[in-house]
Each structure stands twice: as structure tokens, then as C-alpha cells.
Design a protein around this motif. Structure first.
Motif, PDB file in Angstrom:
ATOM      1  N   MET A   1       0.679  -1.184   0.047  1.00 17.41           N
ATOM      2  CA  MET A   1       0.161  -0.015  -0.077  1.00 17.41           C
ATOM      3  C   MET A   1       0.793   1.238  -0.206  1.00 17.41           C
ATOM      4  SD  MET A   1      -3.419   1.052   2.511  1.00 17.41           S
ATOM      5  CE  MET A   1      -1.850   0.788   4.059  1.00 17.41           C
ATOM      6  N   LEU A   2       1.607   1.457   1.132  1.00 16.37           N
ATOM      7  CA  LEU A   2       2.490   2.844   1.120  1.00 16.37           C
ATOM      8  C   LEU A   2       3.619   2.647  -0.009  1.00 16.37           C
ATOM      9  CD1 LEU A   2       2.701   3.310   4.842  1.00 16.37           C
ATOM     10  CD2 LEU A   2       1.501   4.737   3.137  1.00 16.37           C
ATOM     11  N   ASP A   3       4.207   1.306  -0.284  1.00 14.77           N
ATOM     12  CA  ASP A   3       5.390   1.205  -1.173  1.00 14.77           C
ATOM     13  C   ASP A   3       4.836   1.658  -2.408  1.00 14.77           C
ATOM     14  OD1 ASP A   3       3.783  -0.802  -1.515  1.00 14.77           O
ATOM     15  OD2 ASP A   3       5.127  -2.429  -1.166  1.00 14.77           O
ATOM     16  N   ALA A   4       3.769   1.626  -2.903  1.00 12.62           N
ATOM     17  CA  ALA A   4       2.964   2.104  -4.111  1.00 12.62           C
ATOM     18  C   ALA A   4       3.243   3.713  -4.391  1.00 12.62           C
ATOM     19  CB  ALA A   4       1.574   1.599  -4.291  1.00 12.62           C
ATOM     20  N   VAL A   5       3.856   4.539  -3.204  1.00 21.04           N
ATOM     21  CA  VAL A   5       3.736   5.844  -3.310  1.00 21.04           C
ATOM     22  C   VAL A   5       5.242   6.277  -3.344  1.00 21.04           C
ATOM     23  CG1 VAL A   5       3.275   8.122  -2.332  1.00 21.04           C
ATOM     24  CG2 VAL A   5       1.504   6.240  -2.153  1.00 21.04           C
ATOM     25  N   ASN A   6       5.799   6.510  -4.482  1.00 21.44           N
ATOM     26  CA  ASN A   6       7.078   6.912  -4.599  1.00 21.44           C
ATOM     27  C   ASN A   6       7.440   8.286  -5.293  1.00 21.44           C
ATOM     28  OD1 ASN A   6       8.776   4.363  -3.958  1.00 21.44           O
ATOM     29  ND2 ASN A   6       7.331   3.574  -5.312  1.00 21.44           N
ATOM     30  N   THR A   7       6.406   8.765  -5.938  1.00 24.57           N
ATOM     31  CA  THR A   7       6.625  10.071  -6.726  1.00 24.57           C
ATOM     32  C   THR A   7       5.283  11.119  -6.469  1.00 24.57           C
ATOM     33  OG1 THR A   7       5.457   9.233  -8.640  1.00 24.57           O
ATOM     34  CG2 THR A   7       7.699   8.768  -8.548  1.00 24.57           C
ATOM     35  N   TRP A   8       5.291  12.274  -6.849  1.00 23.40           N
ATOM     36  CA  TRP A   8       4.187  13.051  -6.849  1.00 23.40           C
ATOM     37  C   TRP A   8       3.005  12.667  -7.626  1.00 23.40           C
ATOM     38  CZ3 TRP A   8       2.509  16.808  -3.701  1.00 23.40           C
ATOM     39  CH2 TRP A   8       3.512  17.270  -2.797  1.00 23.40           C
ATOM     40  N   ALA A   9       3.315  11.980  -8.850  1.00 15.38           N
ATOM     41  CA  ALA A   9       2.272  11.274  -9.491  1.00 15.38           C
ATOM     42  C   ALA A   9       1.485  10.245  -8.804  1.00 15.38           C
ATOM     43  CB  ALA A   9       2.952  10.823 -10.745  1.00 15.38           C
ATOM     44  N   ASP A  10       2.131   9.506  -8.064  1.00 12.44           N
ATOM     45  CA  ASP A  10       1.651   8.461  -7.156  1.00 12.44           C
ATOM     46  C   ASP A  10       0.934   9.014  -6.228  1.00 12.44           C
ATOM     47  OD1 ASP A  10       3.245   6.348  -8.723  1.00 12.44           O
ATOM     48  OD2 ASP A  10       4.815   6.453  -7.263  1.00 12.44           O
ATOM     49  N   TYR A  11       1.381   9.859  -5.442  1.00 13.61           N
ATOM     50  CA  TYR A  11       0.498  10.899  -4.424  1.00 13.61           C
ATOM     51  C   TYR A  11      -0.634  11.139  -4.989  1.00 13.61           C
ATOM     52  CZ  TYR A  11      -0.679  14.129  -0.796  1.00 13.61           C
ATOM     53  OH  TYR A  11      -1.448  14.905   0.128  1.00 13.61           O
TER      54      TYR A  11
END
Length: 282
Positions: A1-11
Motif C-alpha cells: 500500500m505505502l510502497d506504491a507511493v514513490n513520486t508526486w504522480a503516485d501521491y
């Protein structure tokens, strides 16, 4: 879940998912205005749903704008986590009072216990501050009535002997619990993985409380890094499952009145609902 957020696009992508679920929850709330609940527990369920939705709206307003990188600020995380923790608590109360599929005797018992817990806490608080409010006599009478109703309730006699004895002891000393079941037992009835629930609660509480580690982490991380973005997203991600679950369960409490989510939103909700059912590792 959290590891899918790495960039501003992910956020931005995760915030859009939150927005889609939130907009559907708002549509459901609008459809409930003026509706007459079919039962007392459905009435409580609707009130708790409105409370959870209000927390979620505030959470979104506090969250960093995904389109404004310059405004990113990690010091918002504690406030976000505190509000997200309120969402979890509202979900748990909703499930116990209105969400679980239980028989009428147990439903009545749960409502009586929940109400007694509230009355007893308020009575103790008023006593601790030395209040002379004339309403105290009414609170005391209501507390005694609810305590007597619970003590003689048919469902109490069906509970395991050890649990029954503990509840009677707490009733006798004026300290009734809000729930007669443990968190793990309530998670099982809700179809929520208890270990996942514990992970979410602990992580949100870590940032809501003022402790050395989260304070140092907030000071060291940069908002424009993967670690910083994950922290910013954490409260939103952890609440989407709870917002989804309660919104969907309102359809069974108030049948025939609620709108259906758009197909894409429905798929997003299904994914977050499934997450709450899975064991989390790492």
C-alpha cells in the motif's frame, strides 16, 4: 500500500482515489437527509456515518494539495493522523452498533451497553469536576435504569461464564465497557483482518501522539522524497478502507434510497475493502 507511493504522480493518484470515494459517500449522505431510519440501530448507524464522513472531509482539507508541490509540509501529518484515528474509531463503533449481523436480543444488549457506557462516563466526569448541574439527577437515574436492564437482560445470560462475570463486576463498580467483545472479536465479525487493523491503529497513533521517534522523523524527512510522500499519504490511505466499508453498509441499513457508485469508483472501493480483509506484513 505505502510502497506504491514513490513520486508526486503516485501521491496525486491516491488522493484522486480518496476523492472519488469521498464524493460517493457525500452523495449517500445527501440521499439520507429527511429519511426515517427503520430501526433504532439504523438511526445510530446513520449518525455515526455522518460523523465518519465529517472526519473524512476534514482529513481531505488538511491533506497536502497534490497539485502544489511547493505547499508540501510534513508537519501536517500529526493532525492528519489524529483525524484519521477518529475515522477508525467511528468505523469500529458503527460496526458494533449497526454493522454486525446479530440477532435482536444481542442488538438490544449492545445498544444498552453502549448507551450505559456513555451515561456512566458523563456522570463520572461531572462528579470529578464537582458539577452541581441539576441534570445530574437525571443522568444518575438513567444510568441506574440502564444498569438494571443490562443486569437482567436475556442475552447476558447466554455469554460465556468468564465474560459474563467480568461484565457483572464492571457494572457493579460503575465502569461499564463500550463493547462486550474484544477488538479481535469485533474485527472477525466485521470481516476485517485484526492484524491489519492493529497495524493501522498503531501507525496512526504513533504520529498523533507526541513522541521522540515521530518528531525526529518529521524533522529529518523531506516532503519531496519517497519517504516524505508516503508519510503525507499515510493517513489518507489508512482511512479509505474504513470510509468504503461504512458507506457501503449504509445500503443495507437504509435499503432502496441510496445511489450506486460510478463503475470506476466501485472498483476502487472494492480494492480498498479487500485490503482490510488481508493480513499485512512488512
Amino acid at each position: 500500500m505505502l510502497d506504491a507511493v514513490n513520486t508526486w504522480a503516485d501521491y496525486r493518484s491516491k488522493v484522486r482515489e480518496f476523492d472519488a470515494i469521498l464524493e460517493y459517500a457525500k452523495a449517500v449522505s445527501q440521499s439520507l437527509i429527511g429519511a426515517t431510519p427503520p430501526s433504532r440501530h439504523a438511526g445510530y448507524g446513520a449518525q455515526i456515518f455522518f460523523k465518519l464522513l465529517s472526519h473524512s472531509i476534514v482529513l481531505r482539507r488538511l491533506a497536502t494539495d497534490p497539485n502544489s508541490r511547493e505547499a508540501a509540509e510534513l508537519w501536517e501529518v500529526p493532525s492528519l493522523s489524529a483525524v484519521a484515528r477518529c475515522v477508525v474509531e467511528a468505523h469500529d463503533a458503527f460496526e458494533y452498533v449497526a454493522g454486525h449481523d446479530v440477532g435482536e436480543p444481542e442488538r438490544e444488549f449492545r445498544l444498552l451497553l453502549w448507551e450505559l457506557h456513555d451515561k456512566a462516563r458523563r456522570l463520572k466526569m461531572l462528579g470529578d469536576i464537582g458539577s452541581r448541574d441539576p441534570l445530574i439527577a437525571g443522568f444518575r437515574a438513567d444510568t441506574q435504569r440502564l444498569q438494571a436492564d443490562l443486569g437482567s437482560h436475556e442475552f447476558l445470560a447466554t455469554l460465556p461464564a468468564e465474560l459474563q462475570a467480568e461484565l457483572r463486576r464492571r457494572l457493579a463498580r460503575g465502569d461499564p465497557p463500550a463493547f462486550h467483545l474484544s477488538q479481535r472479536q469485533r474485527c472477525a465479525l466485521s470481516g476485517v483482518n485484526a492484524d491489519w487493523h492493529n497495524v493501522v491503529t498503531m501507525q496512526l497513533s504513533q504520529y498523533a501522539h507526541t513522541l521522540p521517534f515521530p518528531m525526529q522523523q518529521l524533522a529529518q524527512f523531506q516532503a519531496d522524497t519517497p519517504d516524505g510522500l508516503r508519510l503525507m499519504a499515510l493517513p489518507l490511505l489508512f482511512t479509505m478502507s474504513f470510509l468504503t466499508r461504512v458507506t457501503e453498509k449504509m445500503t443495507s441499513l437504509m435499503p432502496g434510497r441510496l445511489p450506486q457508485p460510478p463503475s470506476r469508483t466501485a472498483r476502487t472501493m472494492a480494492a480498498w475493502r479487500a485490503l482490510a480483509e488481508q493480513r499485512v506484513q512488512g
